[in-house]
Motif scaffolding. Structure first.
Motif, PDB file in Angstrom:
ATOM      1  N   ASP A   1       0.572  -7.413  -7.392  1.00 38.28           N
ATOM      2  CA  ASP A   1      -0.970  -7.657  -7.909  1.00 38.28           C
ATOM      3  C   ASP A   1      -1.699  -8.912  -7.450  1.00 38.28           C
ATOM      4  OD1 ASP A   1      -0.613  -5.355  -9.632  1.00 38.28           O
ATOM      5  OD2 ASP A   1       0.239  -6.544 -11.342  1.00 38.28           O
ATOM      6  N   GLU A   2      -0.532  -9.843  -6.987  1.00 38.66           N
ATOM      7  CA  GLU A   2      -1.100 -11.188  -6.090  1.00 38.66           C
ATOM      8  C   GLU A   2      -1.752 -10.869  -4.925  1.00 38.66           C
ATOM      9  OE1 GLU A   2       2.057 -14.302  -8.216  1.00 38.66           O
ATOM     10  OE2 GLU A   2       2.518 -12.862  -6.320  1.00 38.66           O
ATOM     11  N   TRP A   3      -1.154 -10.143  -4.225  1.00 37.52           N
ATOM     12  CA  TRP A   3      -1.652  -9.459  -2.819  1.00 37.52           C
ATOM     13  C   TRP A   3      -2.723  -8.769  -2.994  1.00 37.52           C
ATOM     14  CZ3 TRP A   3      -1.167 -10.776   1.776  1.00 37.52           C
ATOM     15  CH2 TRP A   3      -1.784 -10.170   2.729  1.00 37.52           C
TER      16      TRP A   3
ATOM     17  N   GLY B   1       0.043 -16.606   1.231  1.00 40.24           N
ATOM     18  CA  GLY B   1      -0.176 -16.390  -0.177  1.00 40.24           C
ATOM     19  C   GLY B   1       1.050 -16.428  -0.838  1.00 40.24           C
ATOM     20  N   MET B   2       2.099 -16.627  -0.337  1.00 41.85           N
ATOM     21  CA  MET B   2       3.407 -16.392  -0.854  1.00 41.85           C
ATOM     22  C   MET B   2       3.921 -17.832  -1.481  1.00 41.85           C
ATOM     23  SD  MET B   2       5.366 -14.324   2.005  1.00 41.85           S
ATOM     24  CE  MET B   2       6.597 -13.221   1.156  1.00 41.85           C
ATOM     25  N   ARG B   3       4.494 -17.623  -2.769  1.00 47.35           N
ATOM     26  CA  ARG B   3       5.113 -18.883  -3.177  1.00 47.35           C
ATOM     27  C   ARG B   3       6.606 -19.291  -3.036  1.00 47.35           C
ATOM     28  NH1 ARG B   3       4.030 -15.634  -6.632  1.00 47.35           N
ATOM     29  NH2 ARG B   3       6.038 -14.399  -7.240  1.00 47.35           N
TER      30      ARG B   3
ATOM     31  N   GLY C   1       0.724  -1.111   0.123  1.00 52.84           N
ATOM     32  CA  GLY C   1       0.039   0.164  -0.028  1.00 52.84           C
ATOM     33  C   GLY C   1       0.905   1.258   0.077  1.00 52.84           C
ATOM     34  N   ALA C   2       1.148   1.696   1.250  1.00 53.97           N
ATOM     35  CA  ALA C   2       1.847   3.014   1.430  1.00 53.97           C
ATOM     36  C   ALA C   2       3.205   2.988   0.896  1.00 53.97           C
ATOM     37  CB  ALA C   2       1.801   3.386   2.896  1.00 53.97           C
TER      38      ALA C   2
ATOM     39  N   HIS D   1       6.797  -3.518  -5.425  1.00 55.23           N
ATOM     40  CA  HIS D   1       6.171  -4.523  -6.261  1.00 55.23           C
ATOM     41  C   HIS D   1       6.459  -5.996  -5.902  1.00 55.23           C
ATOM     42  CE1 HIS D   1       5.920  -6.504 -10.378  1.00 55.23           C
ATOM     43  NE2 HIS D   1       7.127  -7.052 -10.036  1.00 55.23           N
ATOM     44  N   ARG D   2       7.364  -6.305  -5.068  1.00 58.35           N
ATOM     45  CA  ARG D   2       7.506  -7.619  -4.652  1.00 58.35           C
ATOM     46  C   ARG D   2       7.908  -7.737  -3.231  1.00 58.35           C
ATOM     47  NH1 ARG D   2      11.860 -10.933  -4.719  1.00 58.35           N
ATOM     48  NH2 ARG D   2      11.676 -13.208  -5.044  1.00 58.35           N
TER      49      ARG D   2
END
Length: 192
Positions: A181-183, A153-155, A127-128, A132-133
């Motif tokens: 984007d996944e988050w 949700g991490m791979r 967020g703030a 990106h990753r």
């Protein structure tokens, strides 16, 4: 990007705030244990070493340049008990990447506190901080830690086998990551 959040960060059950000198005994209660230090770079810390670590952490509350970190005490909102710590490190300005970390007191594990606190830092990072990753890493034998990464949700992106000497033996390390984007796609509207 510079990030200097307002504290405390609040979740349903937790308050994340900068460390204070009054936290030394609570931190020593978990950082002084062999079971906690087993997978950390540091050995169990003495009370004096904890006091020095706390002194350093009191200033680690914002991200202004690569390598900066936010390290926060995690305490319960209802009783104000310090249960652990979380960190977000700005690892790359150009690639907008950060690293997430945590250490929790064994007496407070298994209650979802680490998940709740890590989720809040992922919200902050994506967020703030506009990262990106975000990645996290742990010793391959530290199953509770890599299971937490999976719950977030991490791979798993890497398994480094015998890549470094660690406390007298060869280290095996897992790297996990999640993209912004996944988050964001896993969050509910209004989470930010």
């Amino acid at each position: 990007m510079a990030l200097h959040p307002e504290f405390p960060l609040l979740t349903d059950r937790l308050r994340m705030r900068p460390f204070t000198r009054g936290d030394v005994d609570a931190v020593f209660d978990y950082r002084g244990r062999e079971a906690v230090a087993r997978y950390l770079f540091d050995p169990p810390l003495s009370r004096d070493e904890c006091a020095l670590a706390i002194q350093q952490r009191t200033n680690q509350t914002g991200l202004s340049e690569e390598g900066d970190r936010i390290v926060l005490a995690v305490e319960t909102r209802d009783a104000g008990v310090l249960v652990g710590e979380v960190s977000l490190i700005w690892r790359s300005v150009e690639a907008r990447q950060g690293e997430l970390g945590w250490i929790f007191h064994p007496d407070h594990q298994g209650r979802g506190y680490a998940s709740e606190a890590a989720n809040a830092l992922l919200d902050l990072g994506f967020g703030a901080a506009d990262l990106h990753r975000i990645f996290a890493r742990c010793d391959a034998r530290n199953e509770p830690s890599w299971r937490l990464m999976e719950r977030l949700g991490m791979r798993r992106e890497a398994h480094f086998r015998q890549h470094a000497l660690f406390k007298g033996g060869w280290d095996e390390e897992f790297y996990y990551a999640i993209l912004r984007d996944e988050w964001l796609s896993s969050r509910h509207p209004g989470d930010f």
